[in-house]
Write a protein that holds these residues in place. Structure first.
Motif, PDB file in Angstrom:
ATOM      1  N   ASN A   1      23.232  -8.567 -12.849  1.00 23.08           N
ATOM      2  CA  ASN A   1      23.008  -9.912 -13.369  1.00 23.08           C
ATOM      3  C   ASN A   1      22.182 -10.749 -12.395  1.00 23.08           C
ATOM      4  OD1 ASN A   1      24.630 -12.959 -13.577  1.00 23.08           O
ATOM      5  ND2 ASN A   1      23.602 -12.126 -15.376  1.00 23.08           N
ATOM      6  N   VAL A   2      22.482 -10.623 -11.095  1.00 23.71           N
ATOM      7  CA  VAL A   2      21.715 -11.359 -10.086  1.00 23.71           C
ATOM      8  C   VAL A   2      20.308 -10.786  -9.960  1.00 23.71           C
ATOM      9  CG1 VAL A   2      21.578 -11.993  -7.653  1.00 23.71           C
ATOM     10  CG2 VAL A   2      23.783 -12.063  -8.837  1.00 23.71           C
ATOM     11  N   ILE A   3      20.185  -9.476  -9.993  1.00 20.49           N
ATOM     12  CA  ILE A   3      18.866  -8.831  -9.924  1.00 20.49           C
ATOM     13  C   ILE A   3      17.987  -9.312 -11.076  1.00 20.49           C
ATOM     14  CG2 ILE A   3      17.649  -6.619 -10.151  1.00 20.49           C
ATOM     15  CD1 ILE A   3      20.102  -5.344  -8.729  1.00 20.49           C
ATOM     16  N   GLU A   4      18.565  -9.389 -12.263  1.00 20.31           N
ATOM     17  CA  GLU A   4      17.811  -9.767 -13.459  1.00 20.31           C
ATOM     18  C   GLU A   4      17.400 -11.235 -13.462  1.00 20.31           C
ATOM     19  OE1 GLU A   4      20.516  -8.545 -16.474  1.00 20.31           O
ATOM     20  OE2 GLU A   4      20.050  -6.401 -16.239  1.00 20.31           O
ATOM     21  N   GLN A   5      17.941 -12.016 -12.538  1.00 28.12           N
ATOM     22  CA  GLN A   5      17.520 -13.406 -12.419  1.00 28.12           C
ATOM     23  C   GLN A   5      16.079 -13.518 -11.916  1.00 28.12           C
ATOM     24  OE1 GLN A   5      19.416 -16.517 -12.944  1.00 28.12           O
ATOM     25  NE2 GLN A   5      20.484 -15.016 -14.217  1.00 28.12           N
ATOM     26  N   LYS A   6      15.621 -12.444 -11.234  1.00 28.73           N
ATOM     27  CA  LYS A   6      14.263 -12.441 -10.683  1.00 28.73           C
ATOM     28  C   LYS A   6      14.018 -13.700  -9.840  1.00 28.73           C
ATOM     29  CE  LYS A   6      12.031  -9.446 -14.102  1.00 28.73           C
ATOM     30  NZ  LYS A   6      13.275  -8.814 -14.554  1.00 28.73           N
ATOM     31  N   CYS A   7      14.956 -13.980  -8.966  1.00 29.58           N
ATOM     32  CA  CYS A   7      14.874 -15.140  -8.089  1.00 29.58           C
ATOM     33  C   CYS A   7      14.466 -14.653  -6.705  1.00 29.58           C
ATOM     34  CB  CYS A   7      16.219 -15.852  -8.041  1.00 29.58           C
ATOM     35  SG  CYS A   7      16.211 -17.372  -7.089  1.00 29.58           S
ATOM     36  N   PRO A   8      13.231 -14.872  -6.282  1.00 27.56           N
ATOM     37  CA  PRO A   8      12.729 -14.293  -5.029  1.00 27.56           C
ATOM     38  C   PRO A   8      13.308 -14.907  -3.762  1.00 27.56           C
ATOM     39  CG  PRO A   8      11.101 -15.787  -5.955  1.00 27.56           C
ATOM     40  CD  PRO A   8      12.195 -15.669  -6.976  1.00 27.56           C
ATOM     41  N   PHE A   9      13.997 -16.033  -3.886  1.00 30.36           N
ATOM     42  CA  PHE A   9      14.530 -16.704  -2.697  1.00 30.36           C
ATOM     43  C   PHE A   9      16.060 -16.660  -2.666  1.00 30.36           C
ATOM     44  CE2 PHE A   9      13.020 -19.658  -5.953  1.00 30.36           C
ATOM     45  CZ  PHE A   9      14.222 -20.182  -6.417  1.00 30.36           C
ATOM     46  N   ALA A  10      16.630 -15.632  -3.307  1.00 29.97           N
ATOM     47  CA  ALA A  10      18.086 -15.514  -3.350  1.00 29.97           C
ATOM     48  C   ALA A  10      18.575 -14.334  -2.531  1.00 29.97           C
ATOM     49  CB  ALA A  10      18.556 -15.368  -4.794  1.00 29.97           C
ATOM     50  N   GLU A  11      19.754 -14.494  -1.917  1.00 28.57           N
ATOM     51  CA  GLU A  11      20.467 -13.376  -1.323  1.00 28.57           C
ATOM     52  C   GLU A  11      21.824 -13.286  -2.023  1.00 28.57           C
ATOM     53  OE1 GLU A  11      21.365 -13.950   2.796  1.00 28.57           O
ATOM     54  OE2 GLU A  11      22.522 -15.797   2.474  1.00 28.57           O
ATOM     55  N   HIS A  12      22.328 -12.057  -2.125  1.00 27.98           N
ATOM     56  CA  HIS A  12      23.619 -11.847  -2.783  1.00 27.98           C
ATOM     57  C   HIS A  12      24.567 -11.252  -1.761  1.00 27.98           C
ATOM     58  CE1 HIS A  12      25.872 -10.326  -6.632  1.00 27.98           C
ATOM     59  NE2 HIS A  12      26.576 -11.180  -5.930  1.00 27.98           N
ATOM     60  N   LEU A  13      25.600 -12.020  -1.401  1.00 25.84           N
ATOM     61  CA  LEU A  13      26.573 -11.611  -0.402  1.00 25.84           C
ATOM     62  C   LEU A  13      27.875 -11.241  -1.100  1.00 25.84           C
ATOM     63  CD1 LEU A  13      26.029 -14.529   2.154  1.00 25.84           C
ATOM     64  CD2 LEU A  13      24.845 -12.322   2.067  1.00 25.84           C
ATOM     65  N   ILE A  14      28.308 -10.007  -0.926  1.00 33.38           N
ATOM     66  CA  ILE A  14      29.551  -9.556  -1.545  1.00 33.38           C
ATOM     67  C   ILE A  14      30.603  -9.400  -0.465  1.00 33.38           C
ATOM     68  CG2 ILE A  14      30.704  -7.781  -2.902  1.00 33.38           C
ATOM     69  CD1 ILE A  14      26.931  -8.239  -3.106  1.00 33.38           C
ATOM     70  N   MET A  15      31.684 -10.156  -0.600  1.00 32.91           N
ATOM     71  CA  MET A  15      32.789 -10.130   0.354  1.00 32.91           C
ATOM     72  C   MET A  15      33.912  -9.269  -0.231  1.00 32.91           C
ATOM     73  SD  MET A  15      31.654 -12.122   2.787  1.00 32.91           S
ATOM     74  CE  MET A  15      30.014 -11.505   2.392  1.00 32.91           C
ATOM     75  N   ASP A  16      33.928  -8.007   0.152  1.00 32.15           N
ATOM     76  CA  ASP A  16      34.926  -7.071  -0.369  1.00 32.15           C
ATOM     77  C   ASP A  16      36.153  -7.062   0.540  1.00 32.15           C
ATOM     78  OD1 ASP A  16      35.722  -4.741  -2.137  1.00 32.15           O
ATOM     79  OD2 ASP A  16      35.817  -3.831  -0.144  1.00 32.15           O
ATOM     80  N   GLY A  17      37.329  -7.132  -0.081  1.00 27.42           N
ATOM     81  CA  GLY A  17      38.565  -7.220   0.688  1.00 27.42           C
ATOM     82  C   GLY A  17      39.167  -5.892   1.084  1.00 27.42           C
ATOM     83  N   GLY A  18      38.326  -4.842   1.129  1.00 25.45           N
ATOM     84  CA  GLY A  18      38.836  -3.524   1.494  1.00 25.45           C
ATOM     85  C   GLY A  18      39.254  -2.729   0.275  1.00 25.45           C
ATOM     86  N   SER A  19      38.402  -2.712  -0.735  1.00 22.63           N
ATOM     87  CA  SER A  19      38.726  -2.046  -2.000  1.00 22.63           C
ATOM     88  C   SER A  19      39.037  -0.569  -1.816  1.00 22.63           C
ATOM     89  CB  SER A  19      37.559  -2.203  -2.985  1.00 22.63           C
ATOM     90  OG  SER A  19      37.397  -3.552  -3.374  1.00 22.63           O
TER      91      SER A  19
END
Length: 280
Positions: free
Chosen positions: A29-47
């Motif tokens: 969904n974030v990739i498809e935004q095609k926003c060149p100035f975005a970073e996507h940070l995923i905070m995983d709790g130890g899945s």
């Protein structure tokens, strides 16, 4: 204020734990935004499921995706970690099971870029109760603290962070998300944020909130705990109002509660009779 939107960077933060069912769609969904100035940070709790495996695959292909996987102290803790890691001037939270409307990031960035810091930009949010059914569209038009403390039955609060964006510098004014709040951390944030931020509401749909029967938030409110927690939070933040506003909100709030009680007992007369017998 910045002169060009392209100079802005948005940090999208996604807290997750055992989210293999949704994480891939969230990343897409974030990739498809095609926003060149975005970073996507995923905070995983130890899945313990395949969440980290999926994150590794996508982060190798897409340089805007970054993640950490370690034990945390709950969702608020994960959110705060993401804020501290964020390189962007603008923060957006995207829960793993929620999603943006097409072009939401570019659209919102163009608006908040012109706002004085710290700014809070709020749009509309679709509320989904199943994969193919929208219950309603959340339109939180009234965003002063007094309006919000009148209760959600009178003025809607922003129901999901996929539909609002804010300057990271806002946290310098109000602090971070409360570590000991595991359910209503976003509501608590909004109550604090509207007191310090330059707030702007835009009548555009940016977010999508999956409010399914088995989600944490829905189960919390069905149990009654969510409503009790919200009411306690509303009472707590009344102290930040002016004296006259506090009197007004309290009067409206208590009157509405009495009306709701009367309506409930009119529908359930036997329960009223039993309660009166018990009180004797």
């Amino acid at each position: 204020m910045r002169s060009k939107c392209k100079d802005v960077k948005i940090s999208i933060i996604t807290p997750v734990f055992n989210g293999e069912v949704f994480i891939e769609n969230c990343l897409k969904n974030v990739i498809e935004q095609k926003c060149p100035f975005a970073e996507h940070l995923i905070m995983d709790g130890g899945s313990k499921d395949k969440t980290v495996e999926i994150l590794k695959t996508y982060s190798q292909k897409h340089p805007h995706i970054h993640f950490i996987s370690e034990k945390d102290n709950g969702q608020s803790d994960a959110m705060n970690k993401g804020i501290k890691m964020a390189k962007g001037d603008i923060i957006s939270f995207l829960n793993v099971d929620d999603f943006y409307e097409p072009n939401a990031l570019n659209d919102a960035a163009a608006i908040i870029d012109k706002m004085t810091e710290p700014g809070l930009l709020v749009g509309n949010c679709k509320v989904w109760i199943s994969e193919d059914k929208i219950q309603r569209v959340n339109k939180p038009k009234h965003l002063k603290l007094r309006d919000l403390l009148l209760g959600v039955e009178i003025n809607e609060h922003p129901i999901n962070p996929s539909a609002y964006f804010y300057h990271k510098s806002l946290h310098e004014k109000i602090g971070y998300y409360k570590i000991d709040e595991h359910f209503a951390m976003d509501i608590d944030f909004i109550y604090r944020a509207v007191q310090y931020a330059h707030v702007k509401y835009v009548d555009k749909i940016w977010g999508n909130f999956r409010s399914y029967n088995d989600t944490k938030t829905v189960l919390d409110y069905k149990s009654g705990n969510g409503w009790r927690r919200l009411e306690a939070m509303q009472r707590f933040y009344r102290k930040d109002l002016s004296f006259l506003d506090r009197l007004w909100v309290t009067a409206v709030f208590e009157t509405r509660k009495k009306i709701q009680s009367v309506a409930y007992f009119l529908k359930n007369p036997l329960e009223l009779i039993n309660r009166l017998k018990y009180e004797k």
